[in-house]
Every structure is written in structure tokens, then in C-alpha cells.
Design an enzyme around this catalytic site. Structure first.
Site, PDB file in Angstrom:
ATOM      1  N   GLU A 171      32.108 -31.610  17.741  1.00  0.00           N
ATOM      2  CA  GLU A 171      32.198 -32.185  16.386  1.00  0.00           C
ATOM      3  C   GLU A 171      32.007 -33.707  16.337  1.00  0.00           C
ATOM      4  O   GLU A 171      32.779 -34.422  15.704  1.00  0.00           O
ATOM      5  CB  GLU A 171      33.540 -31.798  15.748  1.00  0.00           C
ATOM      6  CG  GLU A 171      33.778 -30.293  15.744  1.00  0.00           C
ATOM      7  CD  GLU A 171      35.090 -29.877  15.110  1.00  0.00           C
ATOM      8  OE1 GLU A 171      35.897 -30.733  14.735  1.00  0.00           O
ATOM      9  OE2 GLU A 171      35.308 -28.646  14.980  1.00  0.00           O
ATOM     10  N   GLU A 288      32.250 -19.717  17.392  1.00  0.00           N
ATOM     11  CA  GLU A 288      33.569 -19.597  16.746  1.00  0.00           C
ATOM     12  C   GLU A 288      33.498 -18.784  15.455  1.00  0.00           C
ATOM     13  O   GLU A 288      34.141 -19.117  14.454  1.00  0.00           O
ATOM     14  CB  GLU A 288      34.133 -20.996  16.449  1.00  0.00           C
ATOM     15  CG  GLU A 288      34.212 -21.892  17.672  1.00  0.00           C
ATOM     16  CD  GLU A 288      34.914 -23.226  17.422  1.00  0.00           C
ATOM     17  OE1 GLU A 288      35.559 -23.408  16.378  1.00  0.00           O
ATOM     18  OE2 GLU A 288      34.794 -24.104  18.307  1.00  0.00           O
TER      19      GLU A 288
HETATM   20  C1  XIL Z   1      41.814 -24.569  16.247  1.00  0.00           C
HETATM   21  C2  XIL Z   1      42.796 -23.535  16.777  1.00  0.00           C
HETATM   22  O1  XIL Z   1      42.334 -22.254  16.423  1.00  0.00           O
HETATM   23  C3  XIL Z   1      44.173 -23.776  16.220  1.00  0.00           C
HETATM   24  O2  XIL Z   1      45.110 -22.905  16.827  1.00  0.00           O
HETATM   25  C4  XIL Z   1      44.581 -25.228  16.470  1.00  0.00           C
HETATM   26  O3  XIL Z   1      45.812 -25.475  15.854  1.00  0.00           O
HETATM   27  C5  XIL Z   1      43.530 -26.186  15.958  1.00  0.00           C
HETATM   28  O4  XIL Z   1      42.279 -25.875  16.522  1.00  0.00           O
HETATM   29  N1  XIL Z   1      36.928 -25.869  15.558  1.00  0.00           N
HETATM   30  C6  XIL Z   1      37.202 -25.894  16.907  1.00  0.00           C
HETATM   31  C7  XIL Z   1      38.423 -25.236  17.423  1.00  0.00           C
HETATM   32  O5  XIL Z   1      36.358 -26.361  17.683  1.00  0.00           O
HETATM   33  O6  XIL Z   1      38.928 -25.870  18.581  1.00  0.00           O
HETATM   34  C8  XIL Z   1      39.505 -25.161  16.370  1.00  0.00           C
HETATM   35  O7  XIL Z   1      40.582 -24.399  16.895  1.00  0.00           O
HETATM   36  C9  XIL Z   1      38.963 -24.560  15.104  1.00  0.00           C
HETATM   37  C10 XIL Z   1      37.838 -25.401  14.547  1.00  0.00           C
END
Ligand code: XIL
Length: 383
Positions: A171, A288
Site C-alpha cells: 500500500e 486478499e
Molecule cells: C488486516 C487484518 O485482517 C486485521 O486483523 C488487522 O487488524 C488489520 O489488518 N490490507 C492488508 C491486510 O494488507 O494486512 C489487512 O489485514 C487488511 C487490508
């Protein structure tokens, strides 16, 4: 953790009651009433259907469930051939103090994957979020480079040769920060090291683990909207610039946090990402995937599940059209545990109900999104 009865109560109404017989009779996972008894394990599993097309399929893994929930472990081993830790490789978990590392959960996950013949993605080395409490007061312009390099050497080195891929930088593009190149100048890494932190992270990652596929991972780049288009253009420009500068980079991770209700489609957006990555010789991973159903008006779970599954289906049909996408991972496994239900941040329109964004329901029964994934794999060309 919620019991099934609590879940049912929360979901409420006629639909939940109608769903009970199906839940009860399909608890064993081998077969479901929903699909006329068709097997969903073995040759019927997501991983077998994916493997038949040369695809990896996996999910983000919650370390607590991996430790405490045997049904969860069984489901992972049955369905997936790749896993990624949801949180336990992030700085705030790995680095209790500036001097120490806590590898307990990550080691368990890697051992579980090895024991079950699964690959592992590393997530992630560098992100503006999930930094430990001590970070802001300890890391500064003078020592940030050493912290970054030491971290990647230590963590990447520990799992050297064991990782399928690493999200090296997560990101790094954020258009609202206003830079012409779109870089997230509000990131602590940018503020301490300038734009060069990205190349530094990738070069260090290659030193630490020469066989892991080094990935740039980002979100809100999939849709055909103007905002996503701007972000996508900046991401692709970053990757092009890195390749031109011979920075080691192997793959683009498209996070794919999707929405059940959206004015915009994603066929042009996904095509542009895949074509852009392909032109640079990069692999593409869907890293994701989940479908936020907060904006769906009806409370009827069957209806919501259908709408969510339709998004899975059309998204994967688009993404798997050519041979570039090599792996499809969802962000979690079952609706029992999804980041979209952490607090009410992602439940603004319907805070009273829980989201159902994933292929398995809270009882680990495959829902319509499971079948949508499997059908999409079946339809994909072999890669
Ligand atoms: C999220 C997790 O799912 C949560 O448990 C945590 O509190 C915050 O992070 N993009 C990403 C992930 O790259 O690492 C994130 O994961 C969700 C959004």
C-alpha cells in the site's frame, strides 16, 4: 467467539431458521445438502479444482484459530494449497520491543503449511500500518534504514527458501497525499527515508531470500471508477519505474477487497492491471479477496450470500481470463472470522448484522461463494 446459537440470534428472522437444517446436516464437510451431496473434499476441494488449472488457492490465516480450532486446521488442509498469515508477520506482532522478535505464531504457521504440503506467502515487510507502540519514539531518520534492512534480513532470512512470495511493500500509493507520483508521503517510512525506501526494501528482500517472488501489494485499484483508475495508473507507473531501475520485482498483488453493491464494474480495471503487469514480465496474485456486503439492503442471508457469490464469480471470471493470475487467496476462510466484522468500521450501514464476505459460513459450511470460486477455477484456462 460467538456460538452458532448467538450467530443465529444475531442474524435473526425467518431466514436463519430456514437455514438451520442445512447447517446441521452439512457439519461434516464431506458433503452438503446445498449441492445435492456433491463432495467438497478431495477431488471436490478448492485446491484440487485450482491445481487442475495450474492455480494456487489459499487464504489468510488467523494465528489464534490455527492454534485453538481443530476444525479450522482440518478445513485449511482440505481446501487450500497456499496460506498467508493475516497478522503474525506484521511488525506489531513480530517486534514486541525494538531489540526482540516473537516468531512463535509465524513459525507455527510455516510448520503447519510444511506438514500439509502448502505454500506460504509472507505478508508483509513494509507497511505504514501495524507498527508497534515503540516504533514512533524509537525509529528516526538516522536509524530507519538500519531498522528496515535488519528487519528484512532477520525475518526474510529466517524463512529463506520456504516462502512462495513476499509482499515486500504494502500500500505505498495513496493519491490523497497529493504527490504527482502518487506515493504515500504520510507513511512513516516515506517520511524517514524518502521515496527510496521502496527500492531499498525490494533489494534487501532479494538478498534475504533469493527464491521468494517479490511482490508489490495494493488495494482499491480494481474498479473502473476514476479514483481507482488514478491509483491503478500510479501503481503501474511505480512498477514500471522499478523495473527500469532494475529493482528486483516479480509480482503484483491485487488485494481485491470488493463490494457486493457497487456502481462501478471492474472488468476494465482488472484487465489494465493484468496487462500492465504482463508487459513488465510480472506474475499476478489475487491476494486478499473478500466481498463487503454491508450495503446490501436485505437482511435475508440467502439473498446476501447469492449477491456476494455473484461478485466472486464475475471477478474471478475476469481475473482468470488469461494465464497471468497464478494464485487466488481470500482474506480469511469463514464468516466466523473476518476483519470486516472487527468493530463497526465496515458495518456502517448495518451495524446490527455481521458481514458474510467469505467462502465458508461461520460453521465452516461452504456457501455460494465457495461454489463460485470453484466454478471459476473450472472455467479458467490451464496455466
Ligand atoms: C488486516 C487484518 O485482517 C486485521 O486483523 C488487522 O487488524 C488489520 O489488518 N490490507 C492488508 C491486510 O494488507 O494486512 C489487512 O489485514 C487488511 C487490508
Amino acid at each position: 467467539m460467538m456460538t452458532r446459537r448467538e450467530w443465529m440470534r444475531q442474524a435473526g428472522g425467518v431466514t436463519a431458521i430456514a437455514a438451520i437444517p442445512q447447517l446441521l446436516c452439512s457439519r461434516g464437510l464431506a458433503q452438503t445438502a446445498a449441492n445435492g451431496g456433491q463432495a467438497i473434499t478431495g477431488a471436490g476441494s478448492l485446491k484440487d479444482h485450482a491445481a487442475a488449472r495450474g492455480l494456487l488457492t489459499g487464504c489468510a490465516v488467523n494465528a489464534n484459530l490455527l492454534r485453538d480450532d481443530e476444525d479450522f486446521r482440518k478445513l485449511l488442509a482440505e481446501q487450500y494449497n497456499i496460506v498467508v498469515p493475516e497478522n503474525c508477520l506484521k511488525w506489531n506482532i513480530l517486534r514486541p520491543t525494538a531489540e526482540t522478535y516473537n516468531f512463535a505464531d509465524a513459525d507455527s504457521l510455516v510448520a503447519f503449511a510444511e506438514a500439509n504440503g502448502m505454500k506460504v506467502r509472507g505478508h508483509n515487510f513494509v507497511w505504514h500500518e501495524a507498527l508497534p507502540g515503540w516504533f514512533a519514539a524509537t525509529v528516526n531518520r538516522d536509524n530507519a534504514q538500519k531498522f528496515l534492512v535488519d528487519h528484512i534480513h532477520t525475518v526474510g532470512g529466517r524463512y529463506k527458501g520456504k516462502m512462495h512470495s513476499w509482499d515486500v511493500v504494502n500500500e505505498a500509493i495513496w493519491i490523497p497525499d497529493g504527490r504527482p507520483d502518487g506515493l504515500r508521503s504520510s507513511s512513516p517510512w516515506f517520511q524517514m527515508l524518502g521515496p527510496g525506501y521502496i527500492d531499498l526494501a525490494f533489494r534487501t528482500a532479494r538478498e534475504a531470500d533469493p527464491t521468494a517472488l517479490l511482490t508489490y501489494n495494493d488495494y482499491s485499484i480494481e474498479y473502473d471508477s476514476n479514483d481507482a483508475g488514478r491509483k491503478r495508473t500510479a501503481v503501474l507507473a511505480l512498477l514500471r519505474r522499478m523495473k527500469a531501475d532494475r529493482v528486483p520485482l516479480d509480482a503484483l498483488g491485487i488485494q481485491s477487497h470488493l463490494h457486493a453493491i457497487s456502481k462501478e464494474g471492474f472488468s476494465r480495471g482488472v484487465r489494465e492491471l493484468i496487462d500492465g503487469a504482463k508487459a513488465l514480465g510480472l506474475q499476478v496474485f489475487i491476494t486478499e479477496l473478500d466481498v463487503n456486503d454491508d450495503a446490501v439492503a436485505t437482511a435475508d442471508m440467502t439473498e446476501r450470500d447469492k449477491i456476494v457469490a455473484a461478485v466472486y464469480r464475475s471477478y474471478l471470471t475476469t481475473a482468470l481470463d488469461g494465464p497471468e493470475v497464478k494464485a487466488v487467496l481470500t482474506w480469511g476462510v469463514s464468516d466466523k472470522n473476518t476483519w470486516l466484522n472487527n468493530g463497526t468500521k465496515f458495518r456502517k450501514q448495518h451495524p446490527e448484522r455481521l458481514q458474510r464476505p467469505l467462502p465458508f459460513d461461520p460453521d465452516y459450511v461452504p456457501g455460494p461463494a465457495f461454489y463460485a470460486m470453484r466454478d471459476s477455477f473450472d472455467e479458467a484456462k490451464k496455466r
